[in-house]
Design a protein around this motif. Sequence first.
Motif, PDB file in Angstrom:
ATOM      1  N   ASN A  48      47.253  37.138  46.504  1.00 11.74           N
ATOM      2  CA  ASN A  48      47.031  37.807  45.217  1.00 11.74           C
ATOM      3  C   ASN A  48      47.236  39.324  45.324  1.00 11.74           C
ATOM      4  OD1 ASN A  48      44.720  38.591  46.524  1.00 11.74           O
ATOM      5  ND2 ASN A  48      43.292  37.758  45.023  1.00 11.74           N
ATOM      6  N   LEU A  50      45.984  41.670  47.035  1.00  9.87           N
ATOM      7  CA  LEU A  50      44.946  42.641  47.366  1.00  9.87           C
ATOM      8  C   LEU A  50      45.398  43.387  48.612  1.00  9.87           C
ATOM      9  CD1 LEU A  50      41.606  40.715  46.723  1.00  9.87           C
ATOM     10  CD2 LEU A  50      42.402  42.770  45.569  1.00  9.87           C
ATOM     11  N   ARG A  74      46.668  38.741  39.436  1.00 12.62           N
ATOM     12  CA  ARG A  74      45.313  38.321  39.836  1.00 12.62           C
ATOM     13  C   ARG A  74      44.567  37.641  38.705  1.00 12.62           C
ATOM     14  NH1 ARG A  74      44.531  44.107  42.171  1.00 12.62           N
ATOM     15  NH2 ARG A  74      45.976  43.998  43.917  1.00 12.62           N
ATOM     16  N   TYR A  79      39.546  33.779  42.160  1.00 12.05           N
ATOM     17  CA  TYR A  79      39.221  34.442  43.414  1.00 12.05           C
ATOM     18  C   TYR A  79      37.714  34.406  43.622  1.00 12.05           C
ATOM     19  CZ  TYR A  79      39.314  38.141  46.992  1.00 12.05           C
ATOM     20  OH  TYR A  79      39.188  38.860  48.148  1.00 12.05           O
ATOM     21  N   ILE A  81      34.617  34.866  46.746  1.00  8.81           N
ATOM     22  CA  ILE A  81      34.461  35.392  48.103  1.00  8.81           C
ATOM     23  C   ILE A  81      33.065  35.143  48.645  1.00  8.81           C
ATOM     24  CG2 ILE A  81      36.201  37.185  47.950  1.00  8.81           C
ATOM     25  CD1 ILE A  81      34.102  39.118  47.097  1.00  8.81           C
ATOM     26  N   GLY A  85      29.968  38.240  45.426  1.00  5.09           N
ATOM     27  CA  GLY A  85      30.550  39.403  44.761  1.00  5.09           C
ATOM     28  C   GLY A  85      30.248  39.493  43.280  1.00  5.09           C
ATOM     29  N   PHE A  87      28.740  40.894  39.863  1.00  4.42           N
ATOM     30  CA  PHE A  87      28.434  42.258  39.448  1.00  4.42           C
ATOM     31  C   PHE A  87      26.941  42.341  39.152  1.00  4.42           C
ATOM     32  CE2 PHE A  87      32.894  41.696  37.695  1.00  4.42           C
ATOM     33  CZ  PHE A  87      33.476  42.157  38.858  1.00  4.42           C
ATOM     34  N   HIS A  89      25.019  44.388  37.807  1.00  2.47           N
ATOM     35  CA  HIS A  89      24.536  44.981  36.558  1.00  2.47           C
ATOM     36  C   HIS A  89      24.937  44.165  35.337  1.00  2.47           C
ATOM     37  CE1 HIS A  89      28.631  46.178  37.083  1.00  2.47           C
ATOM     38  NE2 HIS A  89      28.684  46.839  35.961  1.00  2.47           N
ATOM     39  N   HIS A 134      20.500  38.887  40.482  1.00  2.53           N
ATOM     40  CA  HIS A 134      19.434  38.917  41.483  1.00  2.53           C
ATOM     41  C   HIS A 134      18.296  37.968  41.144  1.00  2.53           C
ATOM     42  CE1 HIS A 134      17.783  41.969  38.656  1.00  2.53           C
ATOM     43  NE2 HIS A 134      16.640  41.443  39.016  1.00  2.53           N
TER      44      HIS A 134
ATOM     45  N   PRO B 291      28.125  47.589  46.268  1.00  2.00           N
ATOM     46  CA  PRO B 291      28.375  46.491  47.197  1.00  2.00           C
ATOM     47  C   PRO B 291      29.872  46.222  47.330  1.00  2.00           C
ATOM     48  CG  PRO B 291      26.672  45.893  45.627  1.00  2.00           C
ATOM     49  CD  PRO B 291      27.183  47.236  45.213  1.00  2.00           C
ATOM     50  N   ALA B 293      31.425  43.623  48.168  1.00  2.00           N
ATOM     51  CA  ALA B 293      31.843  42.343  47.601  1.00  2.00           C
ATOM     52  C   ALA B 293      32.099  42.475  46.100  1.00  2.00           C
ATOM     53  CB  ALA B 293      30.794  41.275  47.868  1.00  2.00           C
ATOM     54  N   ALA B 294      31.244  43.238  45.402  1.00  2.06           N
ATOM     55  CA  ALA B 294      31.420  43.401  43.959  1.00  2.06           C
ATOM     56  C   ALA B 294      32.727  44.137  43.671  1.00  2.06           C
ATOM     57  CB  ALA B 294      30.240  44.166  43.367  1.00  2.06           C
ATOM     58  N   ASP B 296      35.378  44.308  45.667  1.00  2.00           N
ATOM     59  CA  ASP B 296      36.479  43.430  46.045  1.00  2.00           C
ATOM     60  C   ASP B 296      36.729  42.397  44.948  1.00  2.00           C
ATOM     61  OD1 ASP B 296      38.444  42.493  47.877  1.00  2.00           O
ATOM     62  OD2 ASP B 296      37.116  40.829  48.368  1.00  2.00           O
ATOM     63  N   ALA B 297      35.632  41.816  44.431  1.00  4.72           N
ATOM     64  CA  ALA B 297      35.764  40.807  43.381  1.00  4.72           C
ATOM     65  C   ALA B 297      36.388  41.426  42.132  1.00  4.72           C
ATOM     66  CB  ALA B 297      34.401  40.210  43.055  1.00  4.72           C
ATOM     67  N   ALA B 298      35.996  42.664  41.818  1.00  2.00           N
ATOM     68  CA  ALA B 298      36.525  43.314  40.617  1.00  2.00           C
ATOM     69  C   ALA B 298      38.048  43.429  40.691  1.00  2.00           C
ATOM     70  CB  ALA B 298      35.892  44.690  40.448  1.00  2.00           C
ATOM     71  N   TYR B 299      38.535  43.893  41.825  1.00  2.00           N
ATOM     72  CA  TYR B 299      39.990  43.975  41.982  1.00  2.00           C
ATOM     73  C   TYR B 299      40.592  42.574  42.004  1.00  2.00           C
ATOM     74  CZ  TYR B 299      39.955  48.984  43.014  1.00  2.00           C
ATOM     75  OH  TYR B 299      39.819  50.334  42.924  1.00  2.00           O
ATOM     76  N   GLY B 300      39.947  41.665  42.728  1.00  3.38           N
ATOM     77  CA  GLY B 300      40.485  40.326  42.912  1.00  3.38           C
ATOM     78  C   GLY B 300      40.580  39.540  41.617  1.00  3.38           C
ATOM     79  N   LEU B 301      39.716  39.883  40.634  1.00  2.78           N
ATOM     80  CA  LEU B 301      39.750  39.154  39.364  1.00  2.78           C
ATOM     81  C   LEU B 301      40.770  39.755  38.414  1.00  2.78           C
ATOM     82  CD1 LEU B 301      35.922  38.626  38.887  1.00  2.78           C
ATOM     83  CD2 LEU B 301      37.612  36.872  39.375  1.00  2.78           C
ATOM     84  N   VAL B 312      32.624  48.763  36.844  1.00  2.00           N
ATOM     85  CA  VAL B 312      31.837  48.325  37.999  1.00  2.00           C
ATOM     86  C   VAL B 312      31.320  49.512  38.822  1.00  2.00           C
ATOM     87  CG1 VAL B 312      31.854  46.959  40.118  1.00  2.00           C
ATOM     88  CG2 VAL B 312      33.100  46.155  38.109  1.00  2.00           C
ATOM     89  N   LEU B 316      27.325  51.134  38.589  1.00  2.00           N
ATOM     90  CA  LEU B 316      26.486  50.857  39.755  1.00  2.00           C
ATOM     91  C   LEU B 316      26.130  52.150  40.495  1.00  2.00           C
ATOM     92  CD1 LEU B 316      28.070  47.546  41.054  1.00  2.00           C
ATOM     93  CD2 LEU B 316      25.915  47.874  39.866  1.00  2.00           C
ATOM     94  N   GLU B 394      19.834  44.126  44.448  1.00  2.00           N
ATOM     95  CA  GLU B 394      20.457  42.822  44.603  1.00  2.00           C
ATOM     96  C   GLU B 394      19.715  42.060  45.672  1.00  2.00           C
ATOM     97  OE1 GLU B 394      24.953  41.080  45.014  1.00  2.00           O
ATOM     98  OE2 GLU B 394      24.498  43.092  45.613  1.00  2.00           O
ATOM     99  N   ARG B 395      19.452  40.782  45.392  1.00  2.00           N
ATOM    100  CA  ARG B 395      18.750  39.987  46.378  1.00  2.00           C
ATOM    101  C   ARG B 395      19.691  39.640  47.507  1.00  2.00           C
ATOM    102  NH1 ARG B 395      14.964  35.193  44.294  1.00  2.00           N
ATOM    103  NH2 ARG B 395      16.357  33.908  45.502  1.00  2.00           N
TER     104      ARG B 395
END
Lengths: 321, 398
Positions: A48, A50, A74, A79, A81, A85, A87, A89, A134, B291, B293-294, B296-301, B312, B316, B394-395
Motif C-alpha cells: 500500500n 507506506l 490506500r 489496513y 496493525i 492503532g 485513534f 480521541h 480506551h 502513538p 500505531a495511530a 501509522d494507521a492514519a496514513y495506512g487508511l 490525528v 492528540l 490509552e489503555r
Amino acid sequence: MIEIQNLTKRYDGNTVVDDVSLTVETGQIAALVGTSGSGKTTLLRMINRLVEPSAGRVLIDGQDTAAIAPYLLRRRIGYAIQGHGLFPHRTVAQNIATVPRLLNWPEAEIRARVDELLAMFQLDPTQFRDRMPHELSGGQQQRVGVARALAARPELLLMDEPFGALDPVIRAKAQEDLRALQRRLGTTLVIVTHDMEEAVALGDRIAVMDKGRLLQYAPPAEILTRPATPFVQELIGTGERPFRLLSLSRVADLVQPGEAPGAPISAEASLRDALADCLWTGRDRLPVDGGGVVTLAALRERAAGADIGSAARASAGSPAR
Amino acid sequence: MTDMPIPSARPASRPLSRPGLLFALIGVAGLALPLVQFKANRIVLGEGVLLGAAIGPLGWGAMALLALALIAGISGRLPMTLRLALGAGGVVAVLLALGAAARFLTPEGNTMARVAPAAGFWLLLLAFALMATDALSRLRLTLARRWLLLAAAIVVIGGVLWSGWLDGVSVMREYEARKDLFWREAGRHLVLAFGSLGGALLVGLPIGTGIYLLPRLRRAVLGVLNILQTIPSLALFGIMIPIFGWIAANLPGAAELGIAGIGIFPALVALFLYSLLPVVSNTLVGLRGVPAAARDAAYGLGMTEGQVLRGVLFPLALPVILTAVRIVLVQNIGLAVIAGLIGGGGFGTFVFQGLNQTAMDLVLLGALPTIALALVAGIALDLLVETLEPARTERTDA
C-alpha cells in the motif's frame, strides 16, 4: 489478485527486501512469516506504498500501484496493525467510519455500515458505538481495528501482526473468526506474522522470508512436508511438525467405513484433535459422528506427511485448531 | 480474603495536620505583625498598626476569630470542605479588615494620609490562601466544580474591589488618581501578553510541525531558539532599541508600520522571541508523543498528509501544546512588566514610576494586577489542559 514482481527495498545500501516475487490469488490468504528483521513488514508496507519500493512493482488486478496516488490507493486497501492503532480521541463509530468518511459516503450509509460491522464483530452497536477506544478490552479494540479496515469493503486487506497484542485464548478465537469472515466476504488477505502456528492456521499459502529474501512460497502442507531450506525447517520446528500437519485436515477427510466403541468425534474436528482423543482414551479407532471411523494407523500415516495434496488445506472449510 | 484492617494512609485520621500547623504559624505571625501602615503622606515611612487596633472596637474580637480559624486548621480531623471554607472565608475577612482599617484610621477629610497593607496583612492573606488551595488540591473536585470555584473566586474578589469597601486603602487611592490610565495600561498589558503569544503560535506551530516532519532540521532550529531564550530580558530590550531605531529611521515606511526603537513594538518582539522556544519545542514533543500505531494507521487508511495532521496528530498533541500556551502566557504576563522600562506600556509603567518616586503603593498598583492576571491565566489553562487530557489516555493492557 496481487502480483508482486521483483520487489526490492534498500535503505542506505542495506537491502531489507531483496527481489521478492509472489502472487496472491483473489480470495486467498497469504501469510508472510519470518523472524524480526526478515523484511516481511516492509514487504507488506510496499503493497500500500507506506514504503516506496527501490525497485520492482506491485500489480493489483493488473493495475500498477505506482500509477495511483498513495492516499487513493490506500483507501481501496484495508489496513490493520498490531496494537490496533485506533485513534484514541475518536469514538468507536468514528474510528470505523474513517475510510467511508474519506470517501465521502452519505452520512446515513456510514451509520448503517458502522452498525453492520459492529454486529458482524459481535459488538452490540447501541452499547459500543459511542465508546472511546480506551474503554474497550484488548480483544474488542482489535476487533474494532479490523472492522475499521473492512469498513469501505476493500477487496484487499493487509494485516501486520493483528493479533500480536492478544493473549493466546482470545488470539485463537480471533484467528478463527477472521478465517470465517474472510471466507464469507471473499476478501484477498495478506497477513504478516512471526508465528508459524498462526501462518499454518490462516494461510492458504505461506511465504517464508529471511534476511529480505523469499525462501519458500507454498501451501502449508507443502511447507511442512517439504521445507525448501534448513531455515524453513527450523522455523516449522521438527517437534511440532506432525501435529501442525494433522491440524490442517478435518476428521471428515480421513473417515473410513467401520464401527468402533466409545464416544464419537465430530467430523468437523481436526485430525490433531482426533489423535489427542486416541492418545488420551487409549483407543486405536474412534467412531465418527454420522458414521464411519477414524483409525490411529491412518492418523500416524497422515502425521508422517503421507497422502497430502496441496489441495488438502484449501478443501478444509473451517479453520484448523 | 481475610478481613484484615487496611492501614489507612489518609491524613484525615491523624490528629494533627502538618500543613495546617505551618499555615497557622504563618497566620499567627501575621496577627502579631502590623496589619497596616499609617502614613502621613504617600512617600514617608509610616507606623504599623495591629489588626486589633486598626478597625475600631471590634478589632480584638476579629483578631481572636482569625486566630481561632487558624488553630482549627491544625486539627487533622477537620473535614476538607470546612477547611476550604475557612481558607476562603479567611481571605475575604482579611480583605474586609484591610478596608475597615483604611476607613477607621484615615482622619475625616484628610486626603494626604495613606493606609497601606503591611506585613501582617500579606502573611494573613498568604496563610488563608494556602489553607484554601491545600484543601482544594486534596478534595479532588470534578473539573466542572473547579471551573466554578475559579469563577466564584474572581467574582468574590472583584466584588469586594467594586463595592468600594477598599477605596480608602492606599493602592486603591493610587488607582482612583489614575483610573483611565490604569485601564489603558491594563489593555496594553493584555495586548503585550496575548499579542506576543498569538505571534508565537502563528510562527511557532508551523516551525514545530516542520521540524517534526523533517528531523534533520531539529538540532539547528532548537539550538537557535535555545540561545534566544538565554539572553537576559533587559539585554534583549537593550539590543532592540538601536536595531529597531535604525530600521525606523532608515527604512522608508517602517516608522509608519509602528516600528520604533522604544515603545510597544520592541517589547512585543522581545516577548514573541521568548515565547518561540516553548511553543516550538512543545509542539514537537506533543506530536512525537502521538502513538506510533495511530499515526501509522492514519496514513495506512488513506489520509492525506494534511488530514493526518489536522485529524490525528494535532488533536492528540493539543494538551501538550496547550501546556506551552500556559507557560508562555504566564511567563509573558510577568515579563511584560519590563516593557514599562522602554515605554512599552502595561502595568510595568506603574511599577517603574512607583520605584522612581519611592511610592510603594504605586508599585503595588502595577504588581498586584500582574500577579492576579498570571494566577488566573495559569489556573484556567491548567484546567483547560486537564479538560482535554482524558481523550489522550490509552489503555495499554490487553
